[in-house]
Design a protein around this motif. Structure first.
Motif, short mmCIF file in Angstrom:
data_model
loop_
_atom_site.label_atom_id
_atom_site.label_comp_id
_atom_site.label_asym_id
_atom_site.label_seq_id
_atom_site.Cartn_x
_atom_site.Cartn_y
_atom_site.Cartn_z
N ARG A 109 -5.68 8.59 1.07
CA ARG A 109 -4.68 9.58 1.51
C ARG A 109 -5.29 10.96 1.72
O ARG A 109 -4.59 11.96 1.77
N ALA A 130 -5.34 3.39 -3.86
CA ALA A 130 -4.94 3.01 -2.50
C ALA A 130 -6.13 2.47 -1.72
O ALA A 130 -6.01 1.45 -1.03
N LEU A 176 0.80 -1.22 0.00
CA LEU A 176 0.00 0.00 0.00
C LEU A 176 0.84 1.27 0.00
O LEU A 176 0.33 2.34 -0.37
N ALA A 195 -4.62 4.86 3.86
CA ALA A 195 -4.80 4.20 2.56
C ALA A 195 -6.28 4.07 2.23
O ALA A 195 -6.70 4.36 1.10
#
Length: 182
Positions: A133, A81, A73, A129
């Motif tokens: 983000r 992600a 990740l 993740a």
């Protein structure tokens, strides 16, 4: 016919993971594990010095899989992600359902075990993740909801075929994150 050392060790671990999941780490004695595994307590202690040593062996694979998940990740952003985190967390939670249940039952005693990674740090990185983000409060809350939903559901006593459970956990987590399910 006597069992091989390898077979007996595996039987002890199988008994321990089931009993720890059913009664908690603290609620299971070495004698109960030995009885369930069909051996004497002395035989169990030949293979494992104590209950902690059994738990260490049961949790070590979880710790290594978490480290691999984090590495996968680390370089991903945005929706990529989030989707990768959902898939990886669903896989990890289902692969180690009983270990997840053990950790949830005795979380205060087990959360900082050396064979597990820095749990607080892992949760923060996983949340990051899952949120793609994003620092937006909405994205962070949804990430926590998706993470806990996957973990709590996988540790539950659902009698749903694993293939269906995997699909619905993934679909539900993606919806929770505001993403279209594939």
């Amino acid at each position: 016919m006597a069992r091989s050392v390898t077979t007996l060790r595996a039987d002890i671990l199988d008994s321990a993971v089931r009993l720890f999941a059913a009664h908690g780490f603290r609620g299971t004695s070495l004698q109960e594990i030995a009885t369930d595994a069909g051996c004497s307590k002395a035989s169990l202690l030949y293979h494992f010095t104590n209950k902690d040593a059994i738990l260490t062996e049961l949790l070590a694979p979880v710790g290594s899989q978490v480290a691999e998940l984090e590495a996968r990740l680390a370089g991903l952003d945005g929706e990529t992600a989030a989707r990768a985190a959902v898939a990886a967390l669903v896989d990890l939670s289902l692969r180690f359902r009983l270990q997840v249940k053990i950790l949830l039952q005795d979380v205060d005693a087990l959360i900082n075990r050396p064979e597990l990674p820095d749990v607080d740090g892992f949760i923060e990185r996983l949340t990051d993740a899952l949120s793609g983000r994003s620092a937006a409060p909405q994205a962070r809350v949804w990430a926590w909801m998706a993470m806990l939903g996957i973990i709590l559901t996988s540790a539950g006593e659902l009698t749903i075929p694993e293939e269906t459970l995997r699909a619905e956990l993934t679909r539900g987590a993606l919806r929770t994150l505001g993403l279209q399910a594939d």
